[in-house]
Scaffold this motif. Structure first.
Motif, PDB file in Angstrom:
ATOM      1  N   ALA A   1      36.263  59.422  31.067  1.00  0.00           N
ATOM      2  CA  ALA A   1      36.475  60.804  30.634  1.00  0.00           C
ATOM      3  C   ALA A   1      36.600  60.895  29.111  1.00  0.00           C
ATOM      4  CB  ALA A   1      37.723  61.380  31.307  1.00  0.00           C
ATOM      5  N   GLU A   2      37.125  59.834  28.497  1.00  0.00           N
ATOM      6  CA  GLU A   2      37.309  59.819  27.045  1.00  0.00           C
ATOM      7  C   GLU A   2      36.146  59.158  26.312  1.00  0.00           C
ATOM      8  OE1 GLU A   2      41.125  57.979  26.468  1.00  0.00           O
ATOM      9  OE2 GLU A   2      42.158  59.597  27.526  1.00  0.00           O
ATOM     10  N   GLY A   3      35.133  58.716  27.052  1.00  0.00           N
ATOM     11  CA  GLY A   3      33.960  58.116  26.437  1.00  0.00           C
ATOM     12  C   GLY A   3      34.182  56.713  25.911  1.00  0.00           C
ATOM     13  N   VAL A   4      35.146  55.994  26.488  1.00  0.00           N
ATOM     14  CA  VAL A   4      35.461  54.633  26.069  1.00  0.00           C
ATOM     15  C   VAL A   4      34.941  53.661  27.129  1.00  0.00           C
ATOM     16  CG1 VAL A   4      37.323  53.026  25.509  1.00  0.00           C
ATOM     17  CG2 VAL A   4      37.521  55.418  24.851  1.00  0.00           C
ATOM     18  N   ARG A   5      34.288  52.586  26.674  1.00  0.00           N
ATOM     19  CA  ARG A   5      33.756  51.602  27.623  1.00  0.00           C
ATOM     20  C   ARG A   5      34.894  50.919  28.372  1.00  0.00           C
ATOM     21  NH1 ARG A   5      30.897  47.187  25.657  1.00  0.00           N
ATOM     22  NH2 ARG A   5      32.118  47.334  23.778  1.00  0.00           N
ATOM     23  N   PHE A   6      34.707  50.769  29.695  1.00  0.00           N
ATOM     24  CA  PHE A   6      35.695  50.130  30.546  1.00  0.00           C
ATOM     25  C   PHE A   6      34.933  49.455  31.673  1.00  0.00           C
ATOM     26  CE2 PHE A   6      40.002  49.686  32.068  1.00  0.00           C
ATOM     27  CZ  PHE A   6      39.860  49.538  33.444  1.00  0.00           C
ATOM     28  N   ALA A   7      35.163  48.165  31.855  1.00  0.00           N
ATOM     29  CA  ALA A   7      34.491  47.422  32.923  1.00  0.00           C
ATOM     30  C   ALA A   7      35.492  46.484  33.578  1.00  0.00           C
ATOM     31  CB  ALA A   7      33.316  46.621  32.351  1.00  0.00           C
ATOM     32  N   VAL A   8      35.218  46.183  34.823  1.00  0.00           N
ATOM     33  CA  VAL A   8      36.068  45.291  35.599  1.00  0.00           C
ATOM     34  C   VAL A   8      35.176  44.249  36.258  1.00  0.00           C
ATOM     35  CG1 VAL A   8      37.710  45.150  37.526  1.00  0.00           C
ATOM     36  CG2 VAL A   8      37.682  47.177  36.072  1.00  0.00           C
ATOM     37  N   THR A   9      35.568  42.979  36.164  1.00  0.00           N
ATOM     38  CA  THR A   9      34.833  41.950  36.898  1.00  0.00           C
ATOM     39  C   THR A   9      35.242  42.041  38.359  1.00  0.00           C
ATOM     40  OG1 THR A   9      36.480  40.198  36.639  1.00  0.00           O
ATOM     41  CG2 THR A   9      34.814  40.415  34.881  1.00  0.00           C
ATOM     42  N   PRO A  10      34.388  41.630  39.282  1.00  0.00           N
ATOM     43  CA  PRO A  10      34.711  41.753  40.703  1.00  0.00           C
ATOM     44  C   PRO A  10      35.702  40.717  41.218  1.00  0.00           C
ATOM     45  CG  PRO A  10      32.513  40.867  40.434  1.00  0.00           C
ATOM     46  CD  PRO A  10      33.008  41.211  39.062  1.00  0.00           C
ATOM     47  N   GLY A  11      36.119  39.790  40.396  1.00  0.00           N
ATOM     48  CA  GLY A  11      37.067  38.781  40.852  1.00  0.00           C
ATOM     49  C   GLY A  11      36.431  37.791  41.813  1.00  0.00           C
ATOM     50  N   THR A  12      37.284  36.997  42.422  1.00  0.00           N
ATOM     51  CA  THR A  12      36.813  35.992  43.375  1.00  0.00           C
ATOM     52  C   THR A  12      37.702  36.016  44.611  1.00  0.00           C
ATOM     53  OG1 THR A  12      38.223  34.270  42.424  1.00  0.00           O
ATOM     54  CG2 THR A  12      35.999  34.466  41.519  1.00  0.00           C
ATOM     55  N   GLY A  13      37.269  35.348  45.653  1.00  0.00           N
ATOM     56  CA  GLY A  13      38.075  35.147  46.852  1.00  0.00           C
ATOM     57  C   GLY A  13      38.712  36.404  47.392  1.00  0.00           C
ATOM     58  N   HIS A  14      40.036  36.341  47.569  1.00  0.00           N
ATOM     59  CA  HIS A  14      40.796  37.441  48.163  1.00  0.00           C
ATOM     60  C   HIS A  14      40.611  38.747  47.395  1.00  0.00           C
ATOM     61  CE1 HIS A  14      44.157  39.755  49.769  1.00  0.00           C
ATOM     62  NE2 HIS A  14      44.521  39.961  48.517  1.00  0.00           N
ATOM     63  N   VAL A  15      40.664  38.671  46.081  1.00  0.00           N
ATOM     64  CA  VAL A  15      40.579  39.880  45.264  1.00  0.00           C
ATOM     65  C   VAL A  15      39.241  40.579  45.480  1.00  0.00           C
ATOM     66  CG1 VAL A  15      40.515  40.746  42.891  1.00  0.00           C
ATOM     67  CG2 VAL A  15      42.253  39.076  43.578  1.00  0.00           C
ATOM     68  N   ARG A  16      38.163  39.830  45.419  1.00  0.00           N
ATOM     69  CA  ARG A  16      36.837  40.431  45.636  1.00  0.00           C
ATOM     70  C   ARG A  16      36.731  41.006  47.042  1.00  0.00           C
ATOM     71  NH1 ARG A  16      31.096  38.271  43.741  1.00  0.00           N
ATOM     72  NH2 ARG A  16      32.466  37.602  42.092  1.00  0.00           N
ATOM     73  N   HIS A  17      37.267  40.290  48.024  1.00  0.00           N
ATOM     74  CA  HIS A  17      37.203  40.765  49.408  1.00  0.00           C
ATOM     75  C   HIS A  17      37.991  42.073  49.569  1.00  0.00           C
ATOM     76  CE1 HIS A  17      36.688  40.620  53.716  1.00  0.00           C
ATOM     77  NE2 HIS A  17      37.979  40.914  53.814  1.00  0.00           N
ATOM     78  N   VAL A  18      39.168  42.155  48.957  1.00  0.00           N
ATOM     79  CA  VAL A  18      39.981  43.367  49.045  1.00  0.00           C
ATOM     80  C   VAL A  18      39.261  44.548  48.407  1.00  0.00           C
ATOM     81  CG1 VAL A  18      42.108  44.445  48.184  1.00  0.00           C
ATOM     82  CG2 VAL A  18      42.201  42.202  49.253  1.00  0.00           C
ATOM     83  N   LEU A  19      38.633  44.333  47.258  1.00  0.00           N
ATOM     84  CA  LEU A  19      37.873  45.409  46.617  1.00  0.00           C
ATOM     85  C   LEU A  19      36.717  45.863  47.505  1.00  0.00           C
ATOM     86  CD1 LEU A  19      37.789  44.120  42.932  1.00  0.00           C
ATOM     87  CD2 LEU A  19      39.146  46.028  43.836  1.00  0.00           C
ATOM     88  N   TRP A  20      36.043  44.910  48.117  1.00  0.00           N
ATOM     89  CA  TRP A  20      34.927  45.231  48.996  1.00  0.00           C
ATOM     90  C   TRP A  20      35.408  45.951  50.253  1.00  0.00           C
ATOM     91  CZ3 TRP A  20      33.874  42.908  53.860  1.00  0.00           C
ATOM     92  CH2 TRP A  20      32.685  43.340  54.436  1.00  0.00           C
ATOM     93  N   ALA A  21      36.444  45.421  50.897  1.00  0.00           N
ATOM     94  CA  ALA A  21      36.954  45.997  52.145  1.00  0.00           C
ATOM     95  C   ALA A  21      37.519  47.399  51.929  1.00  0.00           C
ATOM     96  CB  ALA A  21      38.015  45.087  52.753  1.00  0.00           C
ATOM     97  N   SER A  22      38.067  47.649  50.749  1.00  0.00           N
ATOM     98  CA  SER A  22      38.624  48.973  50.468  1.00  0.00           C
ATOM     99  C   SER A  22      37.549  49.979  50.055  1.00  0.00           C
ATOM    100  CB  SER A  22      39.703  48.879  49.388  1.00  0.00           C
ATOM    101  OG  SER A  22      39.155  48.435  48.176  1.00  0.00           O
ATOM    102  N   GLY A  23      36.319  49.507  49.877  1.00  0.00           N
ATOM    103  CA  GLY A  23      35.205  50.398  49.563  1.00  0.00           C
ATOM    104  C   GLY A  23      35.075  50.774  48.103  1.00  0.00           C
ATOM    105  N   VAL A  24      35.750  50.049  47.205  1.00  0.00           N
ATOM    106  CA  VAL A  24      35.704  50.417  45.782  1.00  0.00           C
ATOM    107  C   VAL A  24      35.007  49.387  44.906  1.00  0.00           C
ATOM    108  CG1 VAL A  24      37.782  51.836  45.967  1.00  0.00           C
ATOM    109  CG2 VAL A  24      37.977  49.451  45.240  1.00  0.00           C
TER     110      VAL A  24
END
Length: 113
Positions: free
Chosen positions: A72-95
């Motif tokens: 919204a403020e026009g500032v670059r923001f990125a997130v790595t998908p992580g590994t293992g549990h973290v990546r699975h949780v992001l995937w399972a939660s649909g985000v």
């Protein structure tokens, strides 16, 4: 395990926030303060989840909110998908794709926004 955020400066001015440990409801406020400090500074941010062992919905909510505010403020923001549990949780939660860019799936790659 405790939660910590390591802050590194990249040559292009981006701040790399490397998250370590566990983000749950007990660590949510710490994560919020770290992300808010970068937002106030209008710093481009890359949040690295690769060293994170655990992430729950409260942490996901903070990352999504920080991403929304940065965009919204026009500032670059990125997130790595992580590994293992973290990546699975992001995937399972649909985000995973929304937060990290790219295609939806447990093996999604980082896309800078």
């Amino acid at each position: 395990m405790d939660f910590t955020a390591e802050r590194q400066h990249e040559s292009d001015g981006t701040v790399r926030l490397i998250l370590h440990g566990e983000i749950d409801v007990a660590a949510r406020d710490v994560l919020r303060r770290v992300l808010e400090a970068e937002r106030r500074a209008r710093t481009p941010v890359l949040v690295v989840l690769d060293q994170l062992d655990f992430l729950d919905s409260s942490g996901i909510a903070e990352l999504l909110d920080a991403r929304r505010q940065a965009l919204a403020e026009g500032v670059r923001f990125a997130v790595t998908p992580g590994t293992g549990h973290v990546r699975h949780v992001l995937w399972a939660s649909g985000v995973l794709a929304h937060l990290c860019g790219g295609r939806e799936g447990p093996d999604a790659r980082l896309a800078l926004h």
